[in-house]
Write a protein that holds these residues in place. Structure first.
Motif: not given
Length: 116
Positions: A6-19
């Motif tokens: 779930s931590i890795f999913e959070r990192l991926k989501t935030l990296a995507a949001e940061a484009c």
């Protein structure tokens, strides 16, 4: 407390949001990581800690700014990596740190294209 996945999913989501462009999902020392240009800019150390790539000269500033979030162990002393307590870092702060870590590790041509 979150688990590693779930931590890795959070990192991926935030990296995507940061484009952040050119991100690769990979592993770094056997742990889930995000890389750019083949270089890890963030990895999940365990279910409490992530490790961000950061210039050594910026480590002290962040640890002084938020000692509850950022810390150092002997293992990371003298290396351009900074552990962070994942449960204490908010999404906005983490997104800023991910973008900075990405910029630090991205190839120059790719970094020049980032508008974040």
């Amino acid at each position: 407390m979150a688990d590693v996945d779930s931590i890795f999913e959070r990192l991926k989501t935030l990296a995507a949001e940061a484009c952040l462009p050119g991100i690769e999902e990979a592993s770094h020392y056997g742990q889930p990581a995000l890389k750019v240009g083949g270089k890890a800019f963030v990895s999940v150390k365990n279910d409490e800690t992530i490790v961000l790539a950061i210039p050594i000269e910026e480590k002290e500033r962040l640890m002084e700014m938020a000692p509850d979030i950022y810390f150092q162990t002997d293992h990371y002393r003298g290396w351009p990596s900074l552990p962070a307590r994942v449960d204490l870092i908010g999404d906005d702060e983490l997104k800023v740190r991910l973008a900075a870590a990405w910029r630090y590790k991205a190839p120059k041509k790719l970094a020049a294209t980032y508008q974040g």
